[in-house]
Design an enzyme around this catalytic site. Structure first.
Site, PDB file in Angstrom:
ATOM      1  N   GLY B 126       0.826  -1.216   0.000  1.00  0.00           N
ATOM      2  CA  GLY B 126       0.000   0.000   0.000  1.00  0.00           C
ATOM      3  C   GLY B 126       0.848   1.249   0.000  1.00  0.00           C
ATOM      4  CB  SER B 128       0.804   3.845  -5.719  1.00  0.00           C
ATOM      5  OG  SER B 128       2.073   3.585  -6.242  1.00  0.00           O
ATOM      6  CD  GLU B 255       8.762  -2.665  -5.799  1.00  0.00           C
ATOM      7  OE1 GLU B 255       7.710  -2.920  -6.364  1.00  0.00           O
ATOM      8  OE2 GLU B 255       8.913  -1.671  -5.059  1.00  0.00           O
ATOM      9  CG  ASN B 375      12.561   2.065 -15.998  1.00  0.00           C
ATOM     10  OD1 ASN B 375      12.283   1.631 -14.873  1.00  0.00           O
ATOM     11  ND2 ASN B 375      12.903   1.283 -16.992  1.00  0.00           N
ATOM     12  CD  GLU B 376       9.996   7.785 -17.465  1.00  0.00           C
ATOM     13  OE1 GLU B 376       9.538   7.005 -16.605  1.00  0.00           O
ATOM     14  OE2 GLU B 376       9.889   7.570 -18.690  1.00  0.00           O
TER      15      GLU B 376
END
Lengths: 347, 392
Positions: B126, B128, B255, B375-376
């Site tokens: 939990g 985002s 992660e 990835n940004e």
């Protein structure tokens, strides 16, 4: 399982790095340019050699790292050399290090000729350099100062004295290269090793050139990226360092990413050479990635330097032009990918 | 460099391989991100656990077999090479568990970890929120102190919660200090999804699976931990109140790094890609050379990733973990996965659109560059924290 240099190898590499910082700084690289060839005469009056660095490398044992102990060397294996090739790239050392110290020694050591043994001792002591070329009339860096030439054709390794070859000096885009086209004729007396007697040695020589030029490209790319990180941190536009812009960050991150993943491929190929396994595919994987990564890095670093990078006064070009040359010498990214493709898919 | 496995590691590999050969379902299970498939995957998790393969690197007391990191890598290689089912427990065992090992009290470890390895508790993440994705520090969900009842009251909304609809528990970040901004004043909470005030709404993902959920919290009460299983069953806090950001960051590097995407997974996919290329060549399909180059690129990058991981694991074993460099890892594997699947689709040509395993794999691969920090954001981290570019 342990994918890292030994403590001894890591210490040795650090010592080589310190030596090169001391003896092969940017002024020394710049001074190695020039001489009588081409459009770079104004840059330096050098002959493509940094003698202080070469002497230091000999004194430390780097030049004899792969020379058998019986011939005055350290008798070590290729995995001890790969990190040093990265450092040589980082320093921009123009001398024929990988050719003299990593490609030639195993070929010479495979021969029982007294001359080969004598030459190995003189390589270790730093007295001679060996120019290495592949094919009929190869382009050889540092050709004008090479004492001996090791020319590898598909079927044999030929050893020739400098007086036995005809060198046409050619201007390289990298003025430190002191490139020469080496013309020579084969004779029974020039054959040191033939594929009939020892094909594995010839394959290993090709793989060593490919592997260590990959490692050198990794070092060159790291250097260009470090220079660019420093520059974009100092250069202000719109009131802020340009390195704070995301477009700049992402371009540099991508450049670093390619180098980061090319490096372990080069170390793996060097490891296979060390344990005597066929490193052909591994070396090609490394060169394919290191060549492409260095191209991406040099494009990004030039772009991010802006106009100042597009001058010969700035130091970036000293490393960038070497990368342009090395990323294609001993095979470019596509030709090496094709080697892997044929091994995987047969076509 | 020593790229050989010890005899005992080789025996470990054999043991993995034999057990998997005998136990992996011959037919692939339906996707674990659907309700039907989730049940089948739960059975598989129970089987893994009963044989001691659920969490090989954990202590035996918590359901593992005390395997080394190298053995874990071997297990992963064998697991994916055998085509074994996806791990529906992965958010718990790979993301939450490392945090419990690092920040949990002994009582929390003793309570939560065995239940997690046995797939009794199924954890979802939990983090985002509708307005806090890449900008995770923008979290608005709150936890308010209730001294009278002795605990915290959670409220807010979490979203993009993978397998939330099938899970039993949630771990996440909540703002405990309303005055504090950004990374400060956050706390890492654990809570059962069955608690009063929890509402879970599942919805479909791009790949058609119903694996996403949003979780609404309306005054969910989490009691203070008094060390009893009763309070721990009702939730708890990992680490100190207000220190949630630091606690969570230990999870994000897992992660992004190797725990979630071990090279075995990509090696298995690259082997299947090669097999597909051979099949298409043998069938006389007219393939552009560029497609075969794309296959080769995917293979080389997979090898590079595998070697990079060996280096990373060597670093972890010797006490020099990757840290921010794990962002390189995340960008590389996620973009490699997309390219690998695109190469497969190109090999299939017009047949690529058929709803088969490659198309499904492709759809799934497209989530990689988005989740675990886009990835940004990873490229920002590489630039700022690895290369040292100025933040502002």
């Amino acid at each position: 399982m342990r994918f890292a240099p030994t403590e001894e190898q890591a210490e040795f590499r650090s010592a080589v790095k310190a030596l090169l910082v001391d003896t092969c700084d940017i002024a020394a690289v710049r001074a190695s340019w020039g001489g009588e060839v081409g459009r770079h005469t104004e840059v330096g009056q050098g002959n493509g050699r940094v003698e202080r660095a070469w002497k230091g490398l000999a004194d430390m044992g780097v030049l004899g790292l792969l020379v058998p102990e019986a011939d005055g060397g350290m008798g070590m294996t290729q995995d001890a050399f790969v990190g040093i090739a990265v450092e040589a790239g980082y320093a921009g050392l123009p001398d024929p290090l990988i050719e003299t110290a990593a490609v030639a020694p195993p070929v010479l050591a495979s021969s029982s000729e007294p001359l080969a043994s004598e030459l190995l001792a003189r390589i270790a002591s730093g007295e001679v350099t060996v120019g290495v070329g592949f094919g009929e009339s190869p382009l050889v860096p540092c050709a004008s100062t090479a004492d001996w030439f090791l020319i590898l054709t598909g079927t044999a390794a030929h050893l020739l004295d400098a007086s036995a070859v005809d060198i046409t000096p050619l201007s390289s885009v990298d003025g430190a290269r002191h490139l020469g086209r080496v013309n020579w004729s084969t004779a029974a007396s020039t054959v040191l090793v033939s594929s009939d007697s020892d094909a594995a040695v010839l394959t290993a020589a090709r793989n060593a050139a490919v592997t260590f030029s990959s490692a050198t490209l990794v070092g060159l790319s790291h250097r260009m990226i470090d220079m660019t990180v420093e520059y974009v941190g100092e250069r202000h536009q719109f009131g802020v360092p340009i390195g704070s812009f995301q477009a700049v960050k992402h371009e540099l991150a991508d450049a670093a990413l390619g180098v980061e993943f090319a490096e372990p491929l080069a170390f793996n190929a060097a490891h296979l050479l060390s344990v005597g396994e066929d490193a052909t595919v591994a070396a090609s994987m490394a060169k394919s990635r290191a060549s492409r990564a260095s191209q991406v890095a040099s494009d990004a670093c030039l772009q991010l330097h802006g106009a100042i990078g597009y001058t010969v006064e700035h130091d970036l070009h000293l490393f960038m032009k070497r990368a342009w040359a090395l990323s294609r010498q001993y095979g470019d990214f596509r030709s090496h990918r094709a080697v892997v493709r044929r091994a995987l898919l047969g076509s | 460099m020593d790229l050989t496995w010890t005899e005992s590691e080789q025996r470990f590999r054999e043991e993995c391989r034999e057990w998997l050969r005998a136990n992996v379902p011959a037919e692939p299970l339906p996707s674990g991100d659907t309700s039907e498939g989730f049940a089948a995957h739960l059975e598989w998790e129970n089987l893994l656990h009963s044989a001691g393969w659920a969490v090989v690197s954990w202590p035996a007391a918590y359901g593992g077999r005390d395997a080394t990191l190298w053995e874990w890598l071997i297990f992963e290689e064998e697991y994916y090479a055998a085509g074994a089912p996806q791990r529906i427990t992965q958010n718990g065992i790979f993301l939450l568990a490392p945090t419990i090992f690092e920040f949990g009290s002994r009582a929390q470890q003793d309570y939560y970890l065995p239940r997690m390895s046995a797939a009794q508790d199924l954890w979802c993440q939990g983090w985002s929120e509708p307005n806090a994705g890449s900008d995770l520090a923008g979290i608005k969900s709150r936890a308010v102190r209730d001294d009278e009842r002795g605990g915290w009251v959670l409220s807010g909304q979490k979203t993009w919660t993978t397998r939330g609809a099938f899970s039993t528990h949630l771990f996440g970040l909540f703002r405990t200090d309303p005055e504090a901004e950004r990374h400060r004043g956050l706390t890492y909470f654990l809570a059962p999804l069955t608690a009063e005030g929890m509402t879970v709404r599942g919805f479909g993902r791009l790949d058609g699976d119903e694996g996403f959920a949003e979780v609404f919290l309306d005054d969910v009460f989490v009691p203070d931990d008094d060390g009893t299983t009763e309070t721990m069953a009702a939730g708890g806090i990992l680490g100190e109140v207000g220190q949630g950001w630091g606690v969570a960051m230990s999870t994000t590097s897992s992660e992004r790094g190797l725990t979630l995407r071990s090279p075995g997974r990509f090696r298995a996919a690259a082997a299947r890609l090669l097999e597909l290329a051979h099949d298409q060549i043998a069938a006389g399909v007219d393939l552009d050379p560029a497609v075969l180059d794309a296959v080769t690129d995917a293979w080389i990058d997979t090898e590079a990733y595998a070697l990079y991981t060996l280096r990373d694991v060597t670093g972890v074993v010797e006490g020099t973990p990757a840290g921010a460099r794990s962002s390189y890892n995340k960008v590389f594997w996620s973009e490699l996965d997309v390219r690998l699947h695109e190469a497969a689709l190109d090999l299939l040509g017009a047949e690529a659109e058929l709803d088969g395993s490659w198309m499904h794999g492709y759809e799934f691969s497209l989530s990689g560059p988005i989740y675990a920090g886009t990835n940004e954001i990873q490229r920002n981290i590489i630039a700022e924290r690895v290369l040292g570019l100025p933040r502002k």
